[in-house]
Design a protein around this motif. Structure first.
Motif, PDB file in Angstrom:
ATOM      1  N   VAL A  19      31.722  40.955  31.759  1.00 41.50           N
ATOM      2  CA  VAL A  19      32.486  40.673  33.054  1.00 41.50           C
ATOM      3  C   VAL A  19      33.753  40.131  32.720  1.00 41.50           C
ATOM      4  O   VAL A  19      34.121  39.352  31.846  1.00 41.50           O
ATOM      5  N   MET A  20      34.702  40.262  33.642  1.00 40.42           N
ATOM      6  CA  MET A  20      36.010  39.942  34.017  1.00 40.42           C
ATOM      7  C   MET A  20      36.083  38.561  34.178  1.00 40.42           C
ATOM      8  O   MET A  20      35.442  38.303  35.384  1.00 40.42           O
ATOM      9  N   ALA A  21      36.887  37.535  33.562  1.00 40.73           N
ATOM     10  CA  ALA A  21      37.295  36.465  34.027  1.00 40.73           C
ATOM     11  C   ALA A  21      38.815  36.056  34.197  1.00 40.73           C
ATOM     12  O   ALA A  21      39.577  36.976  33.632  1.00 40.73           O
ATOM     13  N   LEU A  30      43.610  40.288  29.702  1.00 42.61           N
ATOM     14  CA  LEU A  30      42.271  40.445  30.131  1.00 42.61           C
ATOM     15  C   LEU A  30      41.321  39.410  29.520  1.00 42.61           C
ATOM     16  O   LEU A  30      41.456  39.386  28.386  1.00 42.61           O
ATOM     17  N   PHE A  31      40.680  38.943  30.074  1.00 32.62           N
ATOM     18  CA  PHE A  31      39.690  38.069  29.678  1.00 32.62           C
ATOM     19  C   PHE A  31      38.291  38.485  29.889  1.00 32.62           C
ATOM     20  O   PHE A  31      37.868  38.502  31.230  1.00 32.62           O
ATOM     21  N   ILE A  32      37.493  38.641  28.874  1.00 32.34           N
ATOM     22  CA  ILE A  32      35.944  39.014  29.364  1.00 32.34           C
ATOM     23  C   ILE A  32      35.000  38.020  28.569  1.00 32.34           C
ATOM     24  O   ILE A  32      35.211  37.529  27.506  1.00 32.34           O
ATOM     25  N   ILE A  33      33.813  38.165  29.105  1.00 29.74           N
ATOM     26  CA  ILE A  33      32.910  37.171  28.441  1.00 29.74           C
ATOM     27  C   ILE A  33      31.343  37.907  28.892  1.00 29.74           C
ATOM     28  O   ILE A  33      31.338  38.637  29.675  1.00 29.74           O
ATOM     29  N   LYS A  34      30.563  37.491  28.014  1.00 30.43           N
ATOM     30  CA  LYS A  34      29.164  38.104  28.078  1.00 30.43           C
ATOM     31  C   LYS A  34      28.593  37.195  29.286  1.00 30.43           C
ATOM     32  O   LYS A  34      28.577  36.304  29.487  1.00 30.43           O
ATOM     33  N   PHE A  35      27.926  38.071  29.918  1.00 30.31           N
ATOM     34  CA  PHE A  35      27.067  37.638  31.313  1.00 30.31           C
ATOM     35  C   PHE A  35      25.778  37.772  31.259  1.00 30.31           C
ATOM     36  O   PHE A  35      25.146  38.715  30.761  1.00 30.31           O
ATOM     37  N   ASP A  57      21.276  32.953  26.044  1.00 29.94           N
ATOM     38  CA  ASP A  57      21.909  34.273  25.071  1.00 29.94           C
ATOM     39  C   ASP A  57      23.066  34.747  25.325  1.00 29.94           C
ATOM     40  O   ASP A  57      23.531  35.891  25.742  1.00 29.94           O
ATOM     41  N   THR A  58      24.135  33.761  25.588  1.00 31.50           N
ATOM     42  CA  THR A  58      25.496  34.263  25.713  1.00 31.50           C
ATOM     43  C   THR A  58      26.263  34.619  24.495  1.00 31.50           C
ATOM     44  O   THR A  58      27.618  34.901  24.448  1.00 31.50           O
ATOM     45  N   GLN A  59      25.597  34.315  23.281  1.00 34.61           N
ATOM     46  CA  GLN A  59      26.426  34.571  22.077  1.00 34.61           C
ATOM     47  C   GLN A  59      26.364  36.098  21.784  1.00 34.61           C
ATOM     48  O   GLN A  59      25.467  36.777  21.861  1.00 34.61           O
ATOM     49  N   GLY A  62      33.189  35.695  24.274  1.00 33.68           N
ATOM     50  CA  GLY A  62      34.308  36.258  24.861  1.00 33.68           C
ATOM     51  C   GLY A  62      35.368  36.687  23.979  1.00 33.68           C
ATOM     52  O   GLY A  62      35.352  36.353  22.960  1.00 33.68           O
ATOM     53  N   PHE A  63      36.295  37.470  24.931  1.00 28.15           N
ATOM     54  CA  PHE A  63      37.327  38.094  24.030  1.00 28.15           C
ATOM     55  C   PHE A  63      38.799  37.987  25.176  1.00 28.15           C
ATOM     56  O   PHE A  63      38.403  38.299  26.310  1.00 28.15           O
ATOM     57  N   HIS A  64      39.673  37.696  24.748  1.00 27.36           N
ATOM     58  CA  HIS A  64      41.215  37.868  25.078  1.00 27.36           C
ATOM     59  C   HIS A  64      41.553  39.278  24.679  1.00 27.36           C
ATOM     60  O   HIS A  64      41.642  39.574  23.354  1.00 27.36           O
ATOM     61  N   LEU A  65      41.972  39.924  25.741  1.00 26.58           N
ATOM     62  CA  LEU A  65      42.246  41.381  25.253  1.00 26.58           C
ATOM     63  C   LEU A  65      43.736  41.468  25.933  1.00 26.58           C
ATOM     64  O   LEU A  65      44.336  40.759  26.870  1.00 26.58           O
ATOM     65  N   THR A  66      44.536  42.352  25.354  1.00 31.32           N
ATOM     66  CA  THR A  66      45.831  42.821  25.677  1.00 31.32           C
ATOM     67  C   THR A  66      45.907  44.176  25.740  1.00 31.32           C
ATOM     68  O   THR A  66      45.879  44.811  24.969  1.00 31.32           O
ATOM     69  N   PHE A  67      46.253  44.906  27.059  1.00 30.54           N
ATOM     70  CA  PHE A  67      46.596  46.287  27.398  1.00 30.54           C
ATOM     71  C   PHE A  67      47.819  46.501  27.594  1.00 30.54           C
ATOM     72  O   PHE A  67      48.348  45.938  28.548  1.00 30.54           O
ATOM     73  N   THR A  68      48.407  47.273  26.751  1.00 30.87           N
ATOM     74  CA  THR A  68      50.012  47.288  26.934  1.00 30.87           C
ATOM     75  C   THR A  68      50.240  48.772  27.561  1.00 30.87           C
ATOM     76  O   THR A  68      49.907  49.852  26.907  1.00 30.87           O
TER      77      THR A  68
END
Length: 284
Positions: free
Chosen positions: A19-21, A62-67, A73-75, A126-132
């Motif tokens: 999900v997005m955070a 964009l910041f996404i994390i496991k939900f 079990d969020t790893q 989670g991941f930090h994403l950059t969309f250009t």
């Protein structure tokens, strides 16, 4: 930017269990403009202005994390890591990213994921994403469908162009599925009554008219202007310059309301994009 979900490459973020955070940094607005102008001298104290150009694009963090509903079990496993990164980084050219916001509102961006950084806190989750993006704009796509029984006798469609670029036209993409040979026409009553008229001398399965790129395809084959009924001798005769016959009008939409008269024996799908200047908006 935070949304309910996003769609990229025909797959949803939620399909991967994420999900997005709220990201820690803000996106670049892409609305920085540069003035194009001449110089001043002893005889001219005011420079001639030629216009402006955008010198930046939108960059979306964009910041996404496991939900997981029970917060267990969020790893992220190695398998999930590979699947997610393969999905987001395989495209070599700009693609559409659709951010799904509140009440199902969807905003389209066009670009490439240029950075994916893992976020770790008690395990990778989670991941930090950059969309250009490839432009300073987001898009709101509108689709108008017209059935053959209405188009054959002629119909007037209201097309509202809710663009944030209020001094420019929007050029639609028209897909026409003819039932027979003959003439098709488009007249925008809000654009001086200008008309785009084409005559098809053959029966095609699909005719695509790209008003922005000024090209016509029939069954994926390019057509010349003479193929659609234009007199090339008249168009190339510069003695007719005063009459304007050498010009071809391509359907364009004015900002806000447009009433377009459409005729043709077949089905139409008309698609146009409204430009959206989001600036520093962080929530959709």
């Amino acid at each position: 930017m935070v949304g309910q979900d996003f769609l990229f490459g025909k797959k949803h973020l939620k399909d991967f269990g994420f999900v997005m955070a709220q990201p820690s940094n803000q996106e670049e607005s892409g609305l920085h403009r540069e003035i194009l102008k001449g110089t001043t001298n002893m005889y001219r104290s005011q420079a001639i202005h030629y216009g402006t150009v955008y010198n930046d694009v939108i960059t979306l963090p964009l910041f996404i994390i496991k939900f997981n509903c029970d917060y267990e079990d969020t790893q992220i496993s190695l398998f999930e890591l590979r699947k997610l990164q393969a999905w987001l980084t395989s495209s070599k050219l700009p693609q559409s990213l659709y951010i799904v916001g509140n009440e199902g509102i969807m905003i389209e961006y066009h670009g490439i994921f240029t950075e994916i950084s893992p976020y770790s806190y008690c395990g990778l989750n989670g991941f930090h994403l950059t969309f250009t993006c490839d432009s300073p704009f987001g898009y709101d796509t509108k689709v108008v469908k017209i059935q053959a029984e209405d188009a054959k006798k002629g119909i007037t469609k209201r097309m509202f162009c809710d663009t944030d670029e209020v001094e420019e036209y929007s050029y639609p993409l028209i897909q026409f599925y003819p039932h027979a040979m003959g003439e098709i026409s488009f007249k925008n009553n809000n654009d001086g009554g200008n008309m785009m008229s084409l005559s098809l001398s053959k029966k095609y399965k699909e005719v695509t008219i790209d008003c922005k790129l000024k090209r016509i395809l029939a069954d994926n084959t390019p057509l010349s202007l003479s193929d659609v009924g234009w007199n090339m001798k008249q168009m190339n005769d510069f003695n007719n310059m005063n009459t304007g016959i050498y010009k071809m009008y391509w359907l364009r939409l004015m900002p806000e309301r447009n009433y377009v008269d459409i005729t043709g024996d077949g089905d139409f799908i008309i698609t146009y994009k409204n430009l959206i200047k989001l600036g520093g908006l962080t929530n959709v």
